[in-house]
Scaffold this active site. Structure first.
Site, PDB file in Angstrom:
ATOM      1  CB  CYS A 111      14.473  86.485  48.353  1.00 57.40           C
ATOM      2  SG  CYS A 111      15.547  87.831  48.910  1.00 57.40           S
ATOM      3  CG  HIS A 214      14.716  87.679  43.646  1.00 60.54           C
ATOM      4  ND1 HIS A 214      13.628  87.845  44.465  1.00 60.54           N
ATOM      5  CD2 HIS A 214      15.794  88.112  44.344  1.00 60.54           C
ATOM      6  CE1 HIS A 214      14.017  88.378  45.615  1.00 60.54           C
ATOM      7  NE2 HIS A 214      15.333  88.548  45.568  1.00 60.54           N
ATOM      8  CD  GLU A 216      10.931  86.788  42.659  1.00 62.96           C
ATOM      9  OE1 GLU A 216      11.568  85.724  42.540  1.00 62.96           O
ATOM     10  OE2 GLU A 216      11.249  87.679  43.477  1.00 62.96           O
TER      11      GLU A 216
END
Ligand code: MN
Length: 238
Positions: A111, A214, A216
């Site tokens: 990001c 993303h 994560e």
């Protein structure tokens, strides 16, 4: 005691402006840990000696999400009322990135990470997609974030294609800025269905990738997200 040999990944700290505090989202460190790396959240510092020690200590670096990249880094004035930045992170990350490029240390940018890497290497950004990039695609999704928000096309011949072996991939999306002009030393790996650059890499470097989505948030439910973390950590073992 194989654990001793797990690569150490320096993780850029997140900064909470309101609380004047460092913090961390668990997905960044858990994603690295589950991929076999040992995450180490770094302090926020621009001290040369400290940064050189981190370079020696860490086998790779994760450039996390966070505040907007300072527009000054790519030669622009901030749009009125739009920019929330963390100049100290920009300065720290610039030093770390320059050294990581020189030392061929693996880097993954997520990001803000892809945006920062692109800007620091001479590219530019859209400061605000809502104002500067008209599109029906939702890039700023509502939670939960482990869902597909839009598709990306993965370019053949890129390391991301070699890793995933798919031409299209559904990704989550939570960003209001994006790569505009790509830095000369980077190549595009993925493009969103409305034409935004969503992944880049540096040819000739051991592993220097940025992704706009993303992993994560999705590495537990999405195999491609998990494999990106694994490829990152694996690159530190060679
Ligand atoms: Mn997106």
């Amino acid at each position: 005691m194989a654990q001793i040999l797990d690569p150490i990944v320096g993780v850029m700290p997140l900064w909470d402006e309101e609380r004047q505090s460092l913090w961390m989202l668990p997905g960044y460190v858990d994603g690295i840990r589950e991929a076999g790396g040992l995450p180490l959240v770094l302090p926020l510092t621009v001290d040369h000696t400290d940064i050189n020690r981190f370079m020696e200590l860490c086998d790779g670096f994760l450039f996390t999400g966070g505040q907007d990249v300072s527009p000054g880094l790519y030669g622009e004035e901030p749009l009125p009322g739009k920019s929330v930045t963390c100049p100290e992170r920009d300065r720290m990350e610039k030093k770390l990135l320059e050294r990581a490029v020189l030392w061929d240390k693996p880097v993954l940018g997520i990001c803000r990470g892809i945006q920062f890497i692109n800007a620091a290497l001479g590219g530019t950004l859209y400061q605000d997609l809502g104002l500067q990039y008209s599109s029906p695609v939702e890039h700023h999704m509502a939670p939960p974030y482990d869902r597909v928000a839009h598709q990306v096309d993965i370019l053949r011949g890129t390391p991301l294609y070699k890793l995933l072996r798919v031409k299209r991939l559904g990704v989550n999306s939570y960003h209001h800025q994006a790569v505009k002009d790509v830095a000369q030393s980077l190549k595009v790996m993925a493009v969103s269905e409305d034409g935004l650059v969503e992944a880049v890499y540096m040819p000739g470097h051991r592993f220097l990738w940025g992704v706009q989505w993303h992993p994560e948030f999705s590495f537990r439910t999405d195999e491609s997200s998990r494999r990106i973390f694994e490829a990152f950590v694996e690159s530190m073992r060679t």
